[in-house]
Design a protein around this motif. Sequence first.
Motif, PDB file in Angstrom:
ATOM      1  N   VAL A  25       0.891  -1.153  -0.030  1.00 11.04           N
ATOM      2  CA  VAL A  25       0.084  -0.151  -0.231  1.00 11.04           C
ATOM      3  C   VAL A  25       0.830   1.286   0.009  1.00 11.04           C
ATOM      4  O   VAL A  25       0.739   2.202  -0.688  1.00 11.04           O
ATOM      5  CB  VAL A  25      -0.864   0.037   1.127  1.00 11.04           C
ATOM      6  N   LEU A  26       1.909   1.404   0.972  1.00 14.01           N
ATOM      7  CA  LEU A  26       2.737   2.412   0.890  1.00 14.01           C
ATOM      8  C   LEU A  26       3.394   2.695  -0.630  1.00 14.01           C
ATOM      9  O   LEU A  26       3.541   3.741  -0.969  1.00 14.01           O
ATOM     10  CB  LEU A  26       3.877   2.224   1.879  1.00 14.01           C
ATOM     11  N   GLN A  27       3.847   1.604  -1.167  1.00 11.35           N
ATOM     12  CA  GLN A  27       4.536   1.692  -2.491  1.00 11.35           C
ATOM     13  C   GLN A  27       3.276   2.271  -3.642  1.00 11.35           C
ATOM     14  O   GLN A  27       3.926   2.989  -4.473  1.00 11.35           O
ATOM     15  CB  GLN A  27       4.921   0.357  -2.852  1.00 11.35           C
ATOM     16  N   ASN A  28       2.380   1.721  -3.363  1.00 10.21           N
ATOM     17  CA  ASN A  28       1.204   2.346  -4.448  1.00 10.21           C
ATOM     18  C   ASN A  28       1.090   3.795  -4.237  1.00 10.21           C
ATOM     19  O   ASN A  28       0.905   4.421  -5.177  1.00 10.21           O
ATOM     20  CB  ASN A  28      -0.029   1.465  -4.093  1.00 10.21           C
ATOM     21  N   VAL A  29       0.866   4.157  -2.751  1.00 10.54           N
ATOM     22  CA  VAL A  29       0.545   5.662  -2.633  1.00 10.54           C
ATOM     23  C   VAL A  29       2.043   6.491  -3.004  1.00 10.54           C
ATOM     24  O   VAL A  29       1.554   7.603  -3.653  1.00 10.54           O
ATOM     25  CB  VAL A  29       0.383   5.602  -0.915  1.00 10.54           C
ATOM     26  N   GLU A  30       3.066   6.147  -2.653  1.00 11.27           N
ATOM     27  CA  GLU A  30       4.277   6.743  -3.294  1.00 11.27           C
ATOM     28  C   GLU A  30       4.285   6.854  -4.857  1.00 11.27           C
ATOM     29  O   GLU A  30       4.812   7.863  -5.266  1.00 11.27           O
ATOM     30  CB  GLU A  30       5.421   6.130  -2.890  1.00 11.27           C
ATOM     31  N   ARG A  31       3.855   5.780  -5.686  1.00 11.07           N
ATOM     32  CA  ARG A  31       3.880   5.725  -6.943  1.00 11.07           C
ATOM     33  C   ARG A  31       2.914   6.825  -7.413  1.00 11.07           C
ATOM     34  O   ARG A  31       2.912   7.673  -8.361  1.00 11.07           O
ATOM     35  CB  ARG A  31       3.673   4.707  -7.485  1.00 11.07           C
ATOM     36  N   ALA A  32       1.569   6.853  -6.828  1.00  7.93           N
ATOM     37  CA  ALA A  32       0.483   7.574  -7.023  1.00  7.93           C
ATOM     38  C   ALA A  32       0.867   9.112  -6.912  1.00  7.93           C
ATOM     39  O   ALA A  32       0.671  10.013  -7.641  1.00  7.93           O
ATOM     40  CB  ALA A  32      -0.691   7.360  -6.398  1.00  7.93           C
ATOM     41  N   GLU A  36       1.212  11.926  -9.532  1.00  8.19           N
ATOM     42  CA  GLU A  36       0.302  13.196  -9.511  1.00  8.19           C
ATOM     43  C   GLU A  36       1.172  14.560  -9.516  1.00  8.19           C
ATOM     44  O   GLU A  36       0.508  15.471 -10.057  1.00  8.19           O
ATOM     45  CB  GLU A  36      -0.599  13.217  -8.205  1.00  8.19           C
ATOM     46  N   LYS A  37       2.108  14.333  -8.843  1.00  6.88           N
ATOM     47  CA  LYS A  37       3.084  15.416  -8.819  1.00  6.88           C
ATOM     48  C   LYS A  37       3.610  16.081 -10.026  1.00  6.88           C
ATOM     49  O   LYS A  37       3.680  17.225 -10.165  1.00  6.88           O
ATOM     50  CB  LYS A  37       4.197  15.226  -7.705  1.00  6.88           C
ATOM     51  N   PHE A  38       3.928  15.019 -10.931  1.00 15.82           N
ATOM     52  CA  PHE A  38       4.475  15.513 -12.391  1.00 15.82           C
ATOM     53  C   PHE A  38       3.651  15.388 -13.428  1.00 15.82           C
ATOM     54  O   PHE A  38       3.992  15.955 -14.631  1.00 15.82           O
ATOM     55  CB  PHE A  38       5.723  14.631 -12.609  1.00 15.82           C
ATOM     56  N   SER A  39       2.397  14.968 -13.435  1.00 14.30           N
ATOM     57  CA  SER A  39       1.508  14.876 -14.544  1.00 14.30           C
ATOM     58  C   SER A  39       0.889  16.376 -14.542  1.00 14.30           C
ATOM     59  O   SER A  39       0.370  16.977 -13.623  1.00 14.30           O
ATOM     60  CB  SER A  39       0.553  13.879 -14.386  1.00 14.30           C
ATOM     61  N   PRO A  40       0.473  16.793 -15.636  1.00 13.56           N
ATOM     62  CA  PRO A  40      -0.195  18.154 -15.620  1.00 13.56           C
ATOM     63  C   PRO A  40      -1.620  17.721 -15.709  1.00 13.56           C
ATOM     64  O   PRO A  40      -2.277  18.773 -15.247  1.00 13.56           O
ATOM     65  CB  PRO A  40       0.003  18.391 -17.309  1.00 13.56           C
ATOM     66  N   GLU A  41      -2.169  16.680 -15.824  1.00 15.65           N
ATOM     67  CA  GLU A  41      -3.802  16.686 -15.574  1.00 15.65           C
ATOM     68  C   GLU A  41      -3.804  15.699 -14.092  1.00 15.65           C
ATOM     69  O   GLU A  41      -2.920  15.202 -13.586  1.00 15.65           O
ATOM     70  CB  GLU A  41      -4.341  15.931 -16.634  1.00 15.65           C
ATOM     71  N   ILE A  42      -5.255  16.145 -13.475  1.00 12.46           N
ATOM     72  CA  ILE A  42      -5.439  15.060 -12.575  1.00 12.46           C
ATOM     73  C   ILE A  42      -5.674  13.703 -12.860  1.00 12.46           C
ATOM     74  O   ILE A  42      -6.294  13.455 -14.088  1.00 12.46           O
ATOM     75  CB  ILE A  42      -6.544  15.573 -11.714  1.00 12.46           C
ATOM     76  N   LEU A  43      -5.128  12.835 -11.953  1.00 11.81           N
ATOM     77  CA  LEU A  43      -5.290  11.157 -12.335  1.00 11.81           C
ATOM     78  C   LEU A  43      -6.382  10.645 -11.489  1.00 11.81           C
ATOM     79  O   LEU A  43      -7.009  11.166 -10.518  1.00 11.81           O
ATOM     80  CB  LEU A  43      -3.611  10.681 -12.091  1.00 11.81           C
ATOM     81  N   PRO A  44      -6.690   9.309 -11.988  1.00 14.45           N
ATOM     82  CA  PRO A  44      -7.604   8.531 -10.997  1.00 14.45           C
ATOM     83  C   PRO A  44      -7.242   8.560  -9.801  1.00 14.45           C
ATOM     84  O   PRO A  44      -6.052   8.256  -9.347  1.00 14.45           O
ATOM     85  CB  PRO A  44      -7.684   7.232 -11.830  1.00 14.45           C
TER      86      PRO A  44
END
Length: 219
Positions: A25-32, A36-44
């Motif tokens: 779960v921690l790994q998934n949150v860190e990837r998300a 989110e930080k580097f993408s220009p649009e909002i992600l799921p």
Amino acid sequence: MDIDIRDLIDEEDEDNQEEMTAQKVLQNVERAWLNEKFSPEILPHQTDYVECLLEQIKSMEGNLAKLTKTDPKVDLHKLELERIKFVITSYLRTRLKKIESFCVSVLEEEATRSEEDAYLSPAELKFAKEFALNADNHFDTILRHMPHLYNNLDRNKKIIEPNLNSFVFLKCNKHIDSVIIKNTLEGQEEEIVLEDGSQHLMPYSSVAEFVKRGIVQLI
């Protein structure tokens, strides 16, 4: 500092699967968070993972309270807890900032999705609708105090959209046979192959779907 989250969970817990799930779960949150930080649009949204991690944090804090202050692991574990909290806070703040910046376009796109495919969590959707309503009311109030010429401004002119052609750094988690890169200046397209583990700099629009599917990680 890299501390296994399992070290912060009750060592007497015999359910190893639960411990591994916490780490996952921690790994998934860190990837998300990075995406989110580097993408220009909002992600799921990844609300389920975030809420699960918040529950784990409560358990970790309870276990830390049982340790003596002289235990050398206490300070390290506290630092790791603060790091995890920072990741969660930054992730949520980044999403809220995007909602505020692109509120109208985000809501219009969200209206075309089913509940299962929603990008916004229920709480984020409520916030976005309230923010849009307040922004409209504020905008209308300003127009009432301006010359009549400006009273009929096109609503679409208020819509700000993310720049999907902005460049991003990325790492491939899997081999990708075909990625189309569009040259907006020359109106041409180029098809390339991305190898597993390779890193690249390219327009976000070329890899947007791969990011959402977890095949590409923004860095």
